[in-house]
Design an enzyme around this catalytic site. Structure first.
Site, mmCIF file in Angstrom:
data_model
loop_
_atom_site.group_PDB
_atom_site.id
_atom_site.type_symbol
_atom_site.label_atom_id
_atom_site.label_comp_id
_atom_site.label_asym_id
_atom_site.label_seq_id
_atom_site.Cartn_x
_atom_site.Cartn_y
_atom_site.Cartn_z
ATOM 1 N N ARG A 46 0.844 -1.208 0.000
ATOM 2 C CA ARG A 46 0.000 0.000 0.000
ATOM 3 C C ARG A 46 0.873 1.251 0.000
ATOM 4 O O ARG A 46 0.568 2.241 -0.640
ATOM 5 C CB ARG A 46 -0.957 0.017 1.199
ATOM 6 C CG ARG A 46 -1.689 1.350 1.354
ATOM 7 C CD ARG A 46 -2.938 1.330 2.233
ATOM 8 N NE ARG A 46 -2.891 0.390 3.325
ATOM 9 C CZ ARG A 46 -2.175 0.536 4.445
ATOM 10 N NH1 ARG A 46 -1.457 1.620 4.630
ATOM 11 N NH2 ARG A 46 -2.187 -0.394 5.367
ATOM 12 N N TYR A 98 -17.223 17.972 -12.560
ATOM 13 C CA TYR A 98 -17.662 16.589 -12.768
ATOM 14 C C TYR A 98 -18.709 16.182 -11.715
ATOM 15 O O TYR A 98 -18.570 16.516 -10.533
ATOM 16 C CB TYR A 98 -16.430 15.686 -12.680
ATOM 17 C CG TYR A 98 -16.722 14.230 -12.847
ATOM 18 C CD1 TYR A 98 -17.092 13.708 -14.080
ATOM 19 C CD2 TYR A 98 -16.639 13.361 -11.768
ATOM 20 C CE1 TYR A 98 -17.366 12.369 -14.230
ATOM 21 C CE2 TYR A 98 -16.915 12.008 -11.916
ATOM 22 C CZ TYR A 98 -17.274 11.523 -13.150
ATOM 23 O OH TYR A 98 -17.550 10.199 -13.288
ATOM 24 N N ASP A 170 -8.856 20.087 -12.065
ATOM 25 C CA ASP A 170 -9.116 18.777 -12.666
ATOM 26 C C ASP A 170 -8.753 18.924 -14.147
ATOM 27 O O ASP A 170 -9.426 19.631 -14.898
ATOM 28 C CB ASP A 170 -10.595 18.412 -12.469
ATOM 29 C CG ASP A 170 -10.941 17.036 -13.033
ATOM 30 O OD1 ASP A 170 -10.258 16.587 -13.974
ATOM 31 O OD2 ASP A 170 -11.907 16.420 -12.544
ATOM 32 N N LYS A 195 -9.595 8.289 -18.583
ATOM 33 C CA LYS A 195 -9.987 8.909 -19.848
ATOM 34 C C LYS A 195 -8.781 8.958 -20.805
ATOM 35 O O LYS A 195 -8.247 7.926 -21.122
ATOM 36 C CB LYS A 195 -10.597 10.277 -19.567
ATOM 37 C CG LYS A 195 -11.599 10.288 -18.388
ATOM 38 C CD LYS A 195 -12.878 9.510 -18.651
ATOM 39 C CE LYS A 195 -13.725 9.273 -17.405
ATOM 40 N NZ LYS A 195 -14.073 10.454 -16.624
HETATM 41 C C1 PLP Z 1 -14.443 10.662 -15.252
HETATM 42 C C2 PLP Z 1 -14.062 11.932 -14.570
HETATM 43 C C3 PLP Z 1 -13.762 11.956 -13.203
HETATM 44 C C4 PLP Z 1 -13.869 10.725 -12.325
HETATM 45 O O1 PLP Z 1 -12.921 9.771 -12.656
HETATM 46 P P1 PLP Z 1 -13.124 8.183 -12.422
HETATM 47 O O2 PLP Z 1 -11.858 7.615 -12.943
HETATM 48 O O3 PLP Z 1 -14.345 7.795 -13.190
HETATM 49 O O4 PLP Z 1 -13.313 7.997 -10.956
HETATM 50 C C5 PLP Z 1 -13.359 13.154 -12.647
HETATM 51 N N1 PLP Z 1 -13.283 14.273 -13.380
HETATM 52 C C6 PLP Z 1 -13.590 14.301 -14.692
HETATM 53 C C7 PLP Z 1 -13.485 15.577 -15.450
HETATM 54 C C8 PLP Z 1 -13.984 13.132 -15.332
HETATM 55 O O5 PLP Z 1 -14.298 13.160 -16.635
#
Ligand code: PLP
Length: 381
Positions: A46, A98, A170, A195
């Site tokens: 971890r 998000y 983000d 993504k």
């Molecule tokens: C998908 C997404 C998240 C969350 O990410 P996960 O990997 O699905 O937990 C956060 N911010 C944005 C802009 C996203 O597109």
């Protein structure tokens, strides 16, 4: 070095022991200690894992930060980062962040007494006016989902510095290949590596990068204490994806730009949202702070039934939740990302029932255009 080269040669891209062409998957939970009184650099999975470290090192270099950390999902990276704050702190958060970020702030962290106030970060004056004595942080996303609204990152960093706020961005939609918030004065960048960074719709992962070592150290403490780490297998997959980020994203961006232009000329399409279009309200700010408009385009059809008929008629794109994969993905915010937002509020925010979001993949754009054209025709019948 050029960022394309740094994607390949991260400094931890080979196995130092064997010379193997990638850091192997250390599928282990613990490590033998020669000296039980003085534990080695690796003591428990971890806390440290060489495969995870290779990915963390890579993203830190790309974002221009001092410390990268990998988490089990984008939401784990975001929620762990929010633990840098304390109960009683006030946070300013972009109104169009998000949905998962909105949810965790308005449920779990609300119980924890973190007070999130949602503001229109496209308006720096509105953000400045909302700062209170108890404000400790600023959390933004640009381009935001699903209308691709643009927030001026340098203006946000200036407000954060004036008031001693921890500024978090983000950067999922842009990735460090196109936009580097830390260079513009942000303290922390978070990602859904699910993504574009991983890029193949085959892994759920999250990353965070701190500009200063002190913030990195605190987040590293949270990562180890809270334990929402990324496993070795997924760390390896994310890094494998990351290596081709530049070529993927540039090709997908070119396709998105041509689809945005094509959609703009269609009579069935009421409006196209893409920061690369000169008519986009954030076009100039975005061009100043990013190296490209990205691979996500949203567009509005006449109404809900038209959008649903269109989504049922497409043949090539995957219709579903997510973006940033090698395949074109179409999402329907009304029932997907924004289903939890009450309809009147959704409409007030400009997210109509006719809105569709497209994440361009690596297919030939002429094939996508042929398919979208037949689906628009089918939806109009
Ligand atoms: C998908 C997404 C998240 C969350 O990410 P996960 O990997 O699905 O937990 C956060 N911010 C944005 C802009 C996203 O597109």
């Amino acid at each position: 070095m050029n960022r394309r080269t740094r994607l390949i040669h991260t400094g931890k891209d080979r196995d130092p022991r064997t010379g193997a062409s990638s850091m192997p998957i250390y599928q282990v939970s613990t490590y033998h200690q020669d000296d039980p009184e003085h534990l080695g650099a690796y003591d428990y999975g971890r806390s440290d894992n060489p495969t995870r470290e290779a990915l963390e090192h890579a993203i830190a270099g790309l974002e221009g930060g001092t410390r990268g950390l990998a988490f089990a999902s984008g939401m784990a990276a975001i929620a762990s980062s929010l633990m840098l704050f304390e109960p009683g702190d006030h946070l300013l958060v972009g109104r169009d962040v998000y949905g998962g970020t909105y949810r965790v702030l308005t449920t779990l962290f609300r119980t924890w007494k973190l007070e999130a106030e949602f503001v229109d970060t496209t308006d720096p004056e509105a953000v400045r006016r909302a700062v209170r004595p108890s404000t400790r942080g600023l959390f933004v996303e640009t381009p935001a989902n699903p209308l691709l609204q643009i927030t001026d990152l340098a203006a946000m960093a200036a407000i954060a510095h004036e008031h001693g706020l921890l500024a978090i961005a983000d950067n999922t939609f842009m990735t460090p290949h196109l936009q580097r918030p830390l260079e513009l004065g942000f303290d922390l960048v978070v990602h859904s590596a699910t993504k574009f960074l991983s890029g193949h719709s085959d892994v759920i992962a999250g990353l965070a990068v701190a500009r200063e070592a002190a913030v990195g150290k605190r987040l590293r403490f949270i990562q180890n204490a809270f334990g929402a780490i990324l496993g070795p297998q997924d760390s390896w997959l994310a890094q494998r994806g990351l290596r081709t980020l530049a070529v993927r994203l540039e090709a997908q961006q070119a396709t998105a730009a041509s689809l945005a232009a094509w959609l703009s000329g269609r009579r069935e399409v009421r409006r196209v949202y893409y920061p690369g279009l000169a008519a986009h309200p954030g076009h100039e700010v975005h061009a100043r702070q990013a190296d490209g408009a990205g691979a996500v385009v949203s567009f509005e059809l006449a109404d809900g039934p038209s959008a649903v008929a269109f989504l049922k008629a497409v043949r090539l794109p995957l219709v579903g939740v997510s973006l940033g994969g090698i395949e074109t993905i179409l999402s329907y915010p009304t029932t997907m990302s924004h289903a939890a937002v009450p309809r009147p509020e959704r409409l007030a925010r400009g997210i109509s029932d006719g809105l569709v979001r497209l994440s361009a993949g690596l297919e030939a754009s002429e094939d996508l255009i042929d398919d979208l054209e037949q689906a628009l025709a089918a939806a109009g019948r």
